[in-house]
Scaffold this motif. Sequence first.
Motif, PDB file in Angstrom:
ATOM      1  N   SER A 108       0.786  -1.165   0.495  1.00  0.00           N
ATOM      2  CA  SER A 108       0.098  -0.138  -0.354  1.00  0.00           C
ATOM      3  C   SER A 108       0.761   1.452   0.347  1.00  0.00           C
ATOM      4  CB  SER A 108      -0.899  -0.223   0.974  1.00  0.00           C
ATOM      5  OG  SER A 108      -1.308  -1.301   1.330  1.00  0.00           O
ATOM      6  N   GLU A 153      -8.823  -2.061   2.606  1.00  0.00           N
ATOM      7  CA  GLU A 153      -8.299  -1.940   3.762  1.00  0.00           C
ATOM      8  C   GLU A 153      -8.894  -1.284   4.363  1.00  0.00           C
ATOM      9  OE1 GLU A 153      -5.303  -5.077   2.722  1.00  0.00           O
ATOM     10  OE2 GLU A 153      -6.209  -5.867   2.187  1.00  0.00           O
ATOM     11  N   GLU A 154      -8.484  -0.293   4.460  1.00  0.00           N
ATOM     12  CA  GLU A 154      -8.577   0.891   5.247  1.00  0.00           C
ATOM     13  C   GLU A 154      -9.323   2.900   4.664  1.00  0.00           C
ATOM     14  OE1 GLU A 154      -3.900   0.975   5.496  1.00  0.00           O
ATOM     15  OE2 GLU A 154      -4.391   0.864   3.670  1.00  0.00           O
ATOM     16  N   ASP A 207      -6.838  -1.804  -3.744  1.00  0.00           N
ATOM     17  CA  ASP A 207      -6.506  -2.230  -2.762  1.00  0.00           C
ATOM     18  C   ASP A 207      -7.486  -2.873  -1.350  1.00  0.00           C
ATOM     19  OD1 ASP A 207      -4.084  -2.859  -0.147  1.00  0.00           O
ATOM     20  OD2 ASP A 207      -4.518  -0.976   0.227  1.00  0.00           O
TER      21      ASP A 207
END
Length: 420
Positions: A71, A91-92, A137
Amino acid sequence: MIEYKIPKSTGSKRPVAGLKVENRPLLLQDVKIERTERWKLADTELNRCLGGGMIPGGIVLLAGEPGIGKSTLLLQVATMFPGKVLYVSGEESNEQIKLRADRMKTSAKDLWLVSEVELEKINHHISQVKPDLVILDSIQTTHSGHLEGEPGNIAQLRHCTMEMQRLAKSTNIAVFIIGHVNKEGGIAGPKILEHIVDTVLYFEGDKQYNFRLLRVNKNRFGNTDEIGVYKMSRSGLEMVEDPSMLFAAQSSEELSGCATAVMVEGGRPFMVEVQALVTPTVYAAPQRSATGFDLRRLSMLLAVLEKRCGFPLGKQDVFVNIAGGIRAQDPAIDLAVIVALMSSFRDQALSRKICFCAEVGLAGELRPVHRFEQRVKEADRLRFDRIVCAASHSMVHRTPNNIAISQVGNVNELLEILFY
Ligand code: TYD
Ligand code: MG
């Protein structure tokens, strides 16, 4: 074994009558090549690995273990990209990505962020934002509502990747997909995606160390013989132009069991330190362990030392480590491994100013290695006094620092000189 549900087929076969064919076969000489300009990335290491930049409509899989820095690498690419970028993270959150960008002290004008996991919604965002580059991602968190099953299962992974591929080709958007692999190489993960995408990059390194290697596993638009070297720092990944500095011995102290090898990875030569420890075993069966070096190769080299050179290693534990956490694949480090083993066995230190590059054959003969001249130049540049290599290399022209080149026929001959 992995459970895998086969998606229900609709059962209807396409009727042959009324079949529409838009394509027709062309003669090779009639095929027209449209020159597409590549997107030049600010990251020269990545540029080189991609074969000179990112192709519009190209799809690249960046695979690596969790936490290795995928990332980070792609956020860096995104902030410096010359066009419009959409960064899709499953994911974030946006805040987390912003915090990371702040930590890396970068900002960007045309970078759009969205937290999304559903493929259909991601497609919608892409059609709204109309970016030049999409970063996904990761593929393991993406899932399609049209398919049953958890995100990350094989059917979902394959479907989502094929959809991204279709999107890239039909809209000419360049796509980066992040994929996690597990320690064993991730057969259930990115491996099954390799044939779908255009380019596969593996990001690897030991988390205990701060350097990272970017290896090209497949590339439809360039050479696979390239490598990118980075250092993970407090403020992101830094490109490393001189990898020898990273892996070569850190001190000039002479220790037994250490030898320096000149290896070549991705067309770039660099020095690595090979360390060996040979001690009498206390168990019934001696231990053999290798870090960063193939264990079967080590067994072979030990057998050569036993049979061809008469060293009794059957009652010795043997440990080999390639310093710096690098995984060495170049057979040219064989000789340094042998010398390190003997140096430890005899407890005799070698001069730090000698380096080695040769493959060792089953008869104990030293075999020539590719890119020999490049290796000699690198050793010379780093002020080594002597390089030991196979006898069959043709001589190299004089080098600026006049490094001595010792050509040796077999292991026995060399060990007699080094450890009389
Ligand atoms: P990350 O890119 O999140 O890994 P991946 O996406 O491959 O799972 O990077 C994770 C590690 O990198 C994390 O443990 C912290 C470290 N890191 C730094 O050391 N410096 C930095 O500037 C950044 C952003 C991360
Ligand atoms: Mg990540």
